[in-house]
Design an enzyme around this catalytic site. Sequence first.
Site, PDB file in Angstrom:
ATOM      1  N   GLU A  69      -9.619  -2.603   9.124  1.00  0.00           N
ATOM      2  CA  GLU A  69      -9.535  -3.891   8.457  1.00  0.00           C
ATOM      3  C   GLU A  69      -8.358  -4.704   8.994  1.00  0.00           C
ATOM      4  O   GLU A  69      -7.297  -4.161   9.310  1.00  0.00           O
ATOM      5  CB  GLU A  69      -9.398  -3.706   6.943  1.00  0.00           C
ATOM      6  CG  GLU A  69     -10.656  -3.125   6.315  1.00  0.00           C
ATOM      7  CD  GLU A  69     -10.577  -3.030   4.801  1.00  0.00           C
ATOM      8  OE1 GLU A  69     -11.631  -3.155   4.156  1.00  0.00           O
ATOM      9  OE2 GLU A  69      -9.466  -2.821   4.256  1.00  0.00           O
TER      10      GLU A  69
ATOM     11  N   CYS B  92      -4.416   6.860   8.221  1.00  0.00           N
ATOM     12  CA  CYS B  92      -2.961   6.986   8.267  1.00  0.00           C
ATOM     13  C   CYS B  92      -2.578   8.426   7.945  1.00  0.00           C
ATOM     14  O   CYS B  92      -3.262   9.112   7.178  1.00  0.00           O
ATOM     15  CB  CYS B  92      -2.317   6.034   7.256  1.00  0.00           C
ATOM     16  SG  CYS B  92      -0.524   5.877   7.402  1.00  0.00           S
TER      17      CYS B  92
END
Length: 411
Positions: free
Chosen positions: A124, A144
């Site tokens: 995104e 992440c």
Amino acid sequence: MTLTLDLTTPDRRDAFRAKPSLAEKPSLIGLTRAEMGEALVASGIVPERQAKMRVQQLWHWLYVRGVSDFADMFNISKDLRAALAKHFSIGRPEIVEEQISSDGTRKWLFRFPARGAGRPVEIETVYIPEEGRGTLCISSQVGCTLTCSFCHTGTQKLVRNLTSEEILAQLLTARDRLGDFPDRDTPDGAIVPAEGRKVSNIVMMGMGEPLYNFEAVKKALLIASDGDGLSLSKRRITLSTSGVVPEIARTGAEIGVMLAISLHATNDDLRDLLVPINKNFPLNELIAACKAYPGLSNAKRITFEYVMLKDVNDSLDDAKALVKLLRGIPAKINLIPFNPWPGTNYQCSDWETIERFADYINNAGYASPIRTPRGRDILAACGQLKSESERMKKTERLALEAMMIAGHGEG
């Protein structure tokens, strides 16, 4: 009212699919000038004596004019354009979804094709329009590794690093969609912002930890700031890190952009919980690296990001500890009202508490703006990004909307 454009339907999908597919051929986007010249010569379509000149031509078309099709490079011969298209790609990622917040913030879901034995991935990217400028929040990884407890992105496991091409493609595609390249007709279906609004700033604050993908981020940002191309000022590029201490000095010396630190706590015990990377690089090491950041001055301050969590880190004692911790560092402290997401146990600090916290820091001599939450209704605010490969269930979206209506987290 939030507007969502679902680009997964056949008619829209075909219009926005990368042309040609980024996976089919090596891309020229994201290469340094030297690498581009070597690729052209190695392909056999450009003799070595012409490489420098051809690189200059391509660089202008890619990064000044923003073309995504070799056929549009009109000062290059038809035969060479055909040869370039046969060997290389300059296409864009597929836009799966485009959302527009009630406050004008825009969020794109980009899909990049599989690489090697991997699978297609989605990330995104967020555009934040402001008076006199527009900021693009760029991702550096798919997922992440940091698992910061207050961050929605941290709930998605790392899939892989993005390449320099994929990092730059976010900027190029956003500029396409915003009609932000000069001397080009507005692209079909583009969402054009108000007059004068362009991508003037970029922040590496999207999905992932940029300093765990240092080389690709470095290459992309140096291309973004190249004066003969995209030409963004390094003072308008900010790289945000949660505290990868060994790479902080390199960031200043080799990239030279503005630095932001996701701090969020003033002692190791709390920061270990909120930002677990602190267990590897505790506060004393992080603060020492900040004090030694190349080029640090009152004209080039470090931004410290501090999310305001109710009854966690928002007391007046916390404010005093923050001032003490940063003493001697030219700094700005961004206070970030916590942005809610489904499943979180945290709440945003009360607005009065945030203002009292900011007043103390301002009176101590630090600029301490309270960041206005943007794009919360489309999960585009700080800490809310998560690729739609892990889409929220409808019930989760309804739960978030209910939280907004009830005012939880609004401060």
